[in-house]
Design a protein around this motif. Structure first.
Motif, PDB file in Angstrom:
ATOM      1  N   GLY A 193       0.793  -1.221   0.000  1.00 16.24           N
ATOM      2  CA  GLY A 193       0.000   0.000   0.000  1.00 16.24           C
ATOM      3  C   GLY A 193       0.827   1.273   0.000  1.00 16.24           C
ATOM      4  N   PHE A 215     -11.294  -1.714  -8.274  1.00 20.94           N
ATOM      5  CA  PHE A 215     -11.043  -1.518  -6.858  1.00 20.94           C
ATOM      6  C   PHE A 215      -9.547  -1.415  -6.568  1.00 20.94           C
ATOM      7  CE2 PHE A 215     -15.355  -2.977  -6.754  1.00 20.94           C
ATOM      8  CZ  PHE A 215     -15.906  -2.402  -5.626  1.00 20.94           C
ATOM      9  N   ARG A 234      -6.509  -2.416  -4.071  1.00 22.49           N
ATOM     10  CA  ARG A 234      -6.109  -3.396  -3.067  1.00 22.49           C
ATOM     11  C   ARG A 234      -4.653  -3.134  -2.687  1.00 22.49           C
ATOM     12  NH1 ARG A 234      -7.516  -9.383  -4.955  1.00 22.49           N
ATOM     13  NH2 ARG A 234      -6.561  -9.776  -2.922  1.00 22.49           N
ATOM     14  N   TRP A 245      -8.551  -7.575   1.217  1.00 23.25           N
ATOM     15  CA  TRP A 245      -8.995  -6.205   1.394  1.00 23.25           C
ATOM     16  C   TRP A 245      -9.138  -5.504   0.055  1.00 23.25           C
ATOM     17  CZ3 TRP A 245      -3.660  -5.972   3.843  1.00 23.25           C
ATOM     18  CH2 TRP A 245      -3.625  -6.681   5.051  1.00 23.25           C
ATOM     19  N   ARG A 246     -10.186  -4.720  -0.095  1.00 19.88           N
ATOM     20  CA  ARG A 246     -10.294  -3.878  -1.283  1.00 19.88           C
ATOM     21  C   ARG A 246     -11.120  -2.649  -0.972  1.00 19.88           C
ATOM     22  NH1 ARG A 246     -14.027  -6.526  -5.991  1.00 19.88           N
ATOM     23  NH2 ARG A 246     -16.075  -6.175  -5.061  1.00 19.88           N
ATOM     24  N   PHE A 247     -10.814  -1.565  -1.672  1.00 21.82           N
ATOM     25  CA  PHE A 247     -11.437  -0.285  -1.402  1.00 21.82           C
ATOM     26  C   PHE A 247     -11.839   0.360  -2.722  1.00 21.82           C
ATOM     27  CE2 PHE A 247      -8.140  -1.275   1.679  1.00 21.82           C
ATOM     28  CZ  PHE A 247      -8.797  -1.135   2.869  1.00 21.82           C
ATOM     29  N   GLU A 248     -12.919   1.117  -2.684  1.00 23.83           N
ATOM     30  CA  GLU A 248     -13.354   1.809  -3.882  1.00 23.83           C
ATOM     31  C   GLU A 248     -12.381   2.915  -4.244  1.00 23.83           C
ATOM     32  OE1 GLU A 248     -17.403   3.046  -4.227  1.00 23.83           O
ATOM     33  OE2 GLU A 248     -18.141   1.425  -2.971  1.00 23.83           O
ATOM     34  N   THR A 249     -12.187   3.119  -5.555  1.00 25.39           N
ATOM     35  CA  THR A 249     -11.339   4.210  -6.022  1.00 25.39           C
ATOM     36  C   THR A 249     -12.223   5.388  -6.414  1.00 25.39           C
ATOM     37  OG1 THR A 249     -11.380   3.271  -8.238  1.00 25.39           O
ATOM     38  CG2 THR A 249      -9.523   2.676  -6.840  1.00 25.39           C
ATOM     39  N   HIS A 250     -11.692   6.596  -6.232  1.00 24.23           N
ATOM     40  CA  HIS A 250     -12.443   7.814  -6.556  1.00 24.23           C
ATOM     41  C   HIS A 250     -11.562   8.744  -7.374  1.00 24.23           C
ATOM     42  CE1 HIS A 250     -15.709   6.810  -3.753  1.00 24.23           C
ATOM     43  NE2 HIS A 250     -14.766   6.420  -2.939  1.00 24.23           N
TER      44      HIS A 250
END
Length: 216
Positions: free
Chosen positions: A190, A201, A203, A210-215
């Motif tokens: 990270g 997403f 990661r 684990w994964r998170f939305e991108t903006h």
């Protein structure tokens, strides 16, 4: 940037993806990671043309055991024929990747010889069960660790004598540390590397869910 998977050559738009990543000034350095089954001379040339700088091809054994390990019948024979054709193009961009496990420990030197025969270089890594939870492939017993230590020493000597082993000596030493100590501290997940998934997403680690939305 690494274009990886899964198997990226299954993507019908892999050429477009590589073209979209590569900047006109030649950055970033772009690596395509593949099992090599779908790779051929024509596709290799096209991927090079649109921006791939290095092809990293997995090789776990230097015979048909590789097929069984990867569950892809005919894979080793395809690589045995195709990789020399690709290295004969003269670009020095084919790197074989070997993840060290309990099963292939005694084949590591043979794998280096295979890479040399095919005209490729070789990079070793330590198998980790984080992705699939399989602990059977880890090297844990004192007797097997002793064999690993002796093999790592031989690889270090071979590298210093000019063999095409990509790993710095420090990385080869850390491979032994990983198996001997169960971990190597200071992971930069990270921070120094991360993953963008095909569905967009973020990661921080490819080995963790684990994964998170991108903006924007």
């Amino acid at each position: 940037v690494q274009v990886s998977g899964g198997e990226p050559l299954l993507r019908k738009d892999v050429i477009d993806i590589v073209r979209a990543i590569k900047e006109p000034n030649g950055t970033p350095y772009l690596i395509l990671v593949t099992n090599g089954l779908l790779l051929n001379k024509c596709l290799y040339r096209e991927l090079r043309r649109v921006g791939v700088d290095q092809f990293s091809i997995s090789l776990d054994f230097s015979d048909e055991r590789h097929d069984r390990f990867r569950r892809l019948p005919g894979l080793f024979r395809h690589l045995e024929k195709t990789i020399p054709e690709l290295t004969a193009q003269g670009h020095n961009d084919i790197v074989l990747n070997t993840a060290i496990t309990r099963e292939n420990l005694d084949d590591l030197l043979d794998l280096s010889a295979t890479a040399e025969k095919w005209g490729a270089s070789l990079s070793y890594s330590a198998y980790s069960p984080l992705r699939n939870g399989n602990l059977d492939l880890l090297i844990t017993s004192a007797r097997v660790l002793s064999r690993l230590r002796a093999t790592i020493d031989k690889l270090i000597t071979m590298r210093r004598k000019g063999k095409q082993i990509r790993n710095p000596v420090s990385v080869l030493e850390n491979i032994f540390r990983f198996f001997n100590e169960g971990a190597v501290g200071g992971c930069k997940t990270g921070i120094r590397f991360f993953v963008i998934t095909p569905d967009g997403f973020f990661r921080p680690c490819s080995h963790k869910p684990w994964r998170f939305e991108t903006h924007k």
